[in-house]
Design an enzyme around this catalytic site. Structure first.
Site, PDB file in Angstrom:
ATOM      1  CE  LYS A   1      -3.508  -0.473  -0.422  1.00 21.82           C
ATOM      2  NZ  LYS A   1      -4.170  -0.797  -1.710  1.00 21.82           N
ATOM      3  CB  THR A   2       4.217   2.177  -0.264  1.00 19.98           C
ATOM      4  OG1 THR A   2       4.838   1.067  -0.923  1.00 19.98           O
ATOM      5  CG2 THR A   2       4.119   1.917   1.221  1.00 19.98           C
TER       6      THR A   2
ATOM      7  CB  SER B   1      -3.752   2.643   2.616  1.00 21.26           C
ATOM      8  OG  SER B   1      -3.956   2.152   1.319  1.00 21.26           O
TER       9      SER B   1
ATOM     10  CE1 TYR C   1      -8.402   5.437   2.499  1.00 24.14           C
ATOM     11  CE2 TYR C   1      -8.550   3.967   0.604  1.00 24.14           C
ATOM     12  CZ  TYR C   1      -7.776   4.673   1.514  1.00 24.14           C
ATOM     13  OH  TYR C   1      -6.423   4.646   1.440  1.00 24.14           O
TER      14      TYR C   1
END
Length: 1093
Positions: A813-814, A922, A1047
């Protein structure tokens, strides 16, 4: 016409006369000897020599008799004919029915023929010995006057007649000396006749006149006879004699003299048990050694480190003179023993560090080991600073012995003396006048070096290792007067660590020994076992079994080559199988073929099944569960087909290899488990296939004895609790060096150590090994192309060039997927084949995929480079590519850096960092989107605040959210294996906002050519909110729906908690980035730190 001929036989000189002087019907015949071979004490040969000596000018006459042919010898004056050697004794028949008449004495005529054949056993070649058998029935030799003549000499030795039945001679074959006696034509001055100078004339003349052929035809005939003789010997008379002619077996006997051990290997007196050094003080210290060295490259410091590694003792090295490292961890000492490579560095420490170190040693009962360092200045009675102790330096010593009363000795046994000069001329000895000191080791001054000092004086023992019991200043020490060059010091050093650490660093005294004999039935003629060798094998096994309970040789066989030796060696094969119950057995390959050469499982199994059938036919046990691959092929690097075939055919549970992780250094050999087969480290003993004779051993017998008596072989057993030794069948024939070696080293171990030796079957040894070393269960796959030996036993279908040149390690998630997409656009860059389970990520170095083996991983990187169809500049097949792999879970995997570096030590590492709090949130949203039950039933705050008492699934989600964000901790782990120059850190925010500059910088780091212009191929997509690949002027190719998902923002309570949670980690990251240099501090990191404070 008549001819005078003298025939020398059975020590008497006899003269043949005419038919009228010869008894009717009696002839002289020389018969060929055909005997069973006897024991050979020396190298023998088969040589035929014909010596002719003519001094007269009489006319030669050859007379014919029925069915016989006489040889016509012409006069030639000292003619000599040397016939080439053959492999059999020539059968010579005198002419029957011929009339011989002796010429007048005034003519001084004599003809001499001497035929010497060296074909006797137990006769040295240099002596030219012969054995001949003559059959003469009532044969009378007389001169023309009817009287016997005993003065003529032709044998060239003592002036008398040559004895054809003699087994000794002082004259080499090829010389002919005149006798020393008077009368007769044989007497002469005693000079030798050369066979070289007259040879051509002699050969030509005799061959032409006597045989009626020229030299060329004679040579061809002799060559044909030689070939036929060799053929006859090889196929019909093959009794092993030829082997004995080549090499005389010596069969060296063990020469270990031990006063403490009797002939049966038992101690002659009841030895006191080894002391137990354990005490309660050990509970306050860690089992680790702190070593202070003079420099990082100093010799003794390196020897100390290697010895600690060999015995799996943890240690830390520090350069003396710097500040002390942290010595305590809460209320426990970090180190159990302090070692100073140079004792002067301890004695001359600055006051602050010395007081601090001494205080630590007293408070935690930690001892000190010190070595007196050699120097050019010779000290005589010099006092050590602050101690009632004096030293003498730069001495030459000999004959070391140990103090039986010393409490330090545990592994080492006192009672014997190491005779001879000690290594080096820089020894220091100690003198003391305080009761705190007690000698551990003594030696004598080398009187050969100082003869004047030893005249009329009694040599007093000199203390070379000294124990300080701590009665003087409360600190226990052991001081050495020399380095670890002397083998006994290595043992005493290990005992000192055990004693000073109160048993925390004690080694087990149990040692298991298994001796494998590879290549049974495999070997050329002359290198295999004969019945006597098998008898010696059984007898020596019984002797060793008396010293090592449970000992049995472990025989590995290849049935294809059964009965491929000489007749006697084939009998040895049979005798070995008659004693099959005496040994343990294991399987090689049927034809001793290397398994890595097989790419078909069915063919490989068929080879094994042939060997299995052979074992069944010859009552060889098949249930050992142990097997060895020829040349260790396919074991490591692992050939998956071998492991599969082993299981299916032999149900193999254990194997061993000397190749994991590398052959050298031996101290680093380890074990592992792969496909439920336990792989044990295998040791060498200094004997290899070609080492069969003691006088041909590299370095001579002294070199082998050095290895046995305190050297490499001895130390191998001392340092390894489980020992599996590799030997070969050829080591047990000829001089039987293996029997000599193991019988000697075991006896030497009993002399000098308190080790308890035993043996057990391989499966039991493997279970014991992994109980001792559970950390070695998981293998570490290395790069086969980095080791020449490994490359030779690796599948030819594999190619190291296809392995990735760099890794994208995450974390998750980077932005790793975006980076993967951008890299794939480059025409010179290619990634692995997609996995059906994890898509573009192989995830090999973490998780269960690693246990599938290197072959499984390399299948994702085919040798034939595939074209890059996703690049705007498509490539063709087989164009050069820069391979990479992206697996975002690598970043925080505990075992990943070590595993990756073992296989890809020169790879470059690429990581992407964003705000750890943002990354955690995330990941939580990612799990919710993929239907994770925990994520959908717990809020983000509940997840990150979960305690250790929470359900396991909740704790796992918490850890996956929080742990990867500890960036500095994980980067340090990677930097422990990879250099800083191999690490590239990408700012994740910059990758999202300005990918073109980021990709250009990455190309420079990777040194990719040609440089790809991303400015023409990346375009910002308004709908997605990030950059995508520009396919055309109006169309972009972006990532899937799961990427760039929108989100709700993180709640403030969770954001503040994470800022506090990551404060220390972010601070450590700033320090690390500054330490690495040339890396700017990301803006997100500055913001997190400012908000968190």
């Amino acid at each position: 016409m008549t001819i005078s001929r003298k025939i020398v036989a059975t020590g008497a000189t006899k003269t043949a006369t005419t038919n009228s002087n010869r008894l009717p019907g009696k002839t002289l015949k020389y018969e060929k000897l055909i005997k069973e071979p006897q024991t050979f004490d020396a190298m023998t040969t088969t040589t035929t020599m014909l010596l002719l000596n003519e001094r007269t000018t009489q006319t030669d006459v050859a007379q014919e008799v029925p069915e016989k042919r006489c040889i016509n010898f012409n006069n030639g004056g000292n003619k000599l004919l040397a016939m080439p050697p053959t492999d059999h004794t020539m059968l010579l028949n005198a002419c029957e029915g011929a009339s011989y008449t002796t010429p007048p004495a005034s003519a001084s005529a004599s003809a001499a023929v001497a035929i010497a054949v060296a074909a006797s056993a137990s006769v040295p070649l240099a002596a030219g010995n012969v054995t001949y058998k003559a059959k003469a029935n009532n044969l009378v030799h007389a001169n023309n006057n009817g009287f016997t003549n005993s003065n003529s000499n032709i044998d060239g030795i003592h002036g008398g007649g040559y004895n054809f039945n003699s087994t000794s001679s002082s004259t080499p074959i090829g010389s002919c000396n005149g006798g020393s006696g008077g009368g007769g034509g044989g007497g002469g001055s005693g000079s030798s006749s050369s066979i070289i100078s007259p040879s051509l004339h002699c050969c030509n003349l005799i061959a032409r006149r006597c045989f009626g052929i020229n030299v060329k035809r004679g040579v061809l005939a002799l060559f044909a006879i030689t070939v036929v003789s060799i053929f006859y010997y090889t196929y019909y008379v093959d009794t092993g004699v030829f082997v004995s002619l080549i090499q005389r077996p010596t069969h060296p006997a063990p020469i270990i003299n031990c006063r403490m051990i009797n002939g049966a290997g038992k101690h002659v007196r009841d030895a006191s048990p080894a002391p137990d050094h354990r005490s309660e003080a050990r509970l306050r210290i860690d089992p680790k050694v702190l070593v202070f060295v003079e420099t990082t490259y100093s010799g003794l410091g390196r020897d100390i480190a290697e010895l600690l590694v060999y015995n799996r003792i943890k240690y830390k090295t520090e350069v003396a003179g710097k500040s002390l490292p942290v010595l305590t961890n809460l209320d426990k000492g970090r180190y159990g023993v302090i070692v100073f490579e140079n004792l002067d560095k301890y004695l001359n420490m600055d006051k602050w560090n010395r007081e601090l170190l001494d205080k630590y040693c007293r408070e935690y009962s930690v001892g000190i080991v010190g070595f007196v360092s050699p120097s050019e200045e010779t000290l005589v009675g010099a006092q050590l600073r602050d101690f009632p102790l004096f030293v003498h330096t730069n001495l030459r010593l000999r004959d070391a012995s140990l103090n039986p009363a010393s409490s330090v000795l545990r592994l080492t046994r006192a009672g014997e003396t190491a005779w001879g000069a000690l290594p080096g001329d820089d020894w220091a000895v100690f003198q003391h006048n305080h009761s705190t000191y007690e000698p551990v080791e003594w030696a004598q001054r080398n009187t050969q070096e100082y003869p004047a000092d030893s005249v009329g004086l009694v040599q007093l023992p000199l203390t070379t290792v000294l124990q300080d019991r701590g009665q003087f200043d409360g600190i226990q020490r052991v001081l050495f007067g020399s380095s670890l060059r002397f083998w006994l010091h290595r043992l005493v050093f290990l005992d000192a660590l055990s004693y000073l650490s109160h048993g925390q660093l004690s080694l087990s005294l149990d040692r298991m020994i298994l001796v494998d004999i590879d290549d049974i039935f495999v070997g050329e003629k002359g290198t295999r076992l004969r019945p006597d060798d098998v008898r010696a094998l059984v007898a020596t096994q019984k002797i060793i079994g008396g010293m090592v309970p449970g000992f049995r040789f472990n025989l590995g066989f290849s049935g294809k080559y059964y009965h491929h030796g000489t007749r006697e060696e084939n009998l040895g094969d049979d005798f070995l199988l008659q004693n099959v119950h005496e040994f343990n057995w294991f399987s090689h390959m049927w034809k001793h073929q290397q398994p890595h050469l097989y790419d078909n499982l069915t063919l490989l199994m068929a080879e094994m099944q042939l060997n299995y059938a052979f074992a069944k036919d010859h009552n060889i046990p098949t249930d050992s569960g142990y097997s060895i691959s020829p040349h260790h092929s396919g074991v490591y690097p692992a050939h998956e087909l071998l492991y599969m075939a082993w299981k299916r055919v032999w149900n193999v549970k254990v194997t061993s290899t000397e190749e994991y992780p590398h052959l050298r250094p031996a101290r680093l050999r380890r074990g592992f488990i792969h496909r439920n087969i336990m792989v044990l480290p295998r040791q060498t003993c200094g004997l290899f296939t070609h080492t069969m004779y003691i006088d041909r051993y590299p370095g001579g017998r002294d070199k082998l004895d050095e290895s046995i008596q305190g050297g490499e072989l001895f130390q191998t057993i001392v340092y390894n609790p489980i020992n599996i030794f590799m030997t070969h069948m050829s080591n047990y024939g000829s001089d039987r060096l293996a029997l000599y070696t193991f019988q000697s080293v075991i006896k030497f171990l009993q002399c000098w150590t308190n080790l308890k030796l035993a043996s057990a079957p391989p499966i039991q040894l493997a279970e014991m090994y992994f109980q001792l070393h559970p950390e070695e269960v998981d293998p570490v796959w290395g790069n086969p192309c980095d080791d020449v030996r490994h490359k030779k036993i690796w599948s030819k279908t594999k190619n190291c060039d296809s392995l990735p040149k760099f890794l994208v390690i995450g974390p998750q998630k980077t932005g790793t997927t975006a980076l993967y997409t951008f890299l794939s656009m480059h025409s010179s860059i290619a990634s692995n084949i997609a996995s059906p389970d994890t898509y573009e990520e192989v995830q090999f170095f973490n998780g269960n995929n690693y246990y599938r083996g290197l072959d499984w991983y390399m299948d994702f990187f085919p040798s034939e480079t595939l074209p890059n169809t996703s690049s705007p500049m498509p490539t063709t097949l087989n164009s050069p590519r820069y391979m990479f792999e992206k697996s975002a879970t690598y970043f925080d995997g505990e075992a990943v850096p070590k595993r990756a570096h073992a296989l890809l030590p020169r790879a470059k590492i690429v990581t992407i960092l964003i705000s750890p709090a943002k990354r955690a949130y995330s990941w939580y949203q990612h799990q919710r989107a993929h239907g994770d039950v925990i994520a959908n039933n717990y809020s983000f705050y509940q997840v990150i605040t979960a305690t250790d008492s929470a359900p396991k699934a909740l704790k796992d989600l918490r850890n996956r959210c929080l742990n990867p964000g500890k960036y500095a901790q994980h980067l340090e782990h990677w930097l422990a294996y990879y250099a800083a120059q191999q690490l590239h850190i990408i700012d994740g925010e910059q990758l999202r906002l300005n990918p073109i500059d980021v990709m250009n910088e990455l190309q420079r780091f990777l040194k990719i050519q040609p440089v790809f212009d991303y400015s023409n191929h990346l375009r910002y997509d308004v709908k997605k909110g990030f950059f995508c690949q520009a396919v055309s002027e109006k169309r972009n190719k972006c990532l899937g729906k799961s990427k760039g998902r929108q989100y709700a923002a993180m709640d403030e309570r969770s954001a503040k908690l994470l800022q506090r949670y990551y404060l220390n980690h972010n601070t450590a990251l700033v320090k690390l980035l500054k330490k690495l240099g040339s890396r700017p501090i990301p803006q997100w990191l500055k913001d997190d730190l400012s908000t968190g404070t």
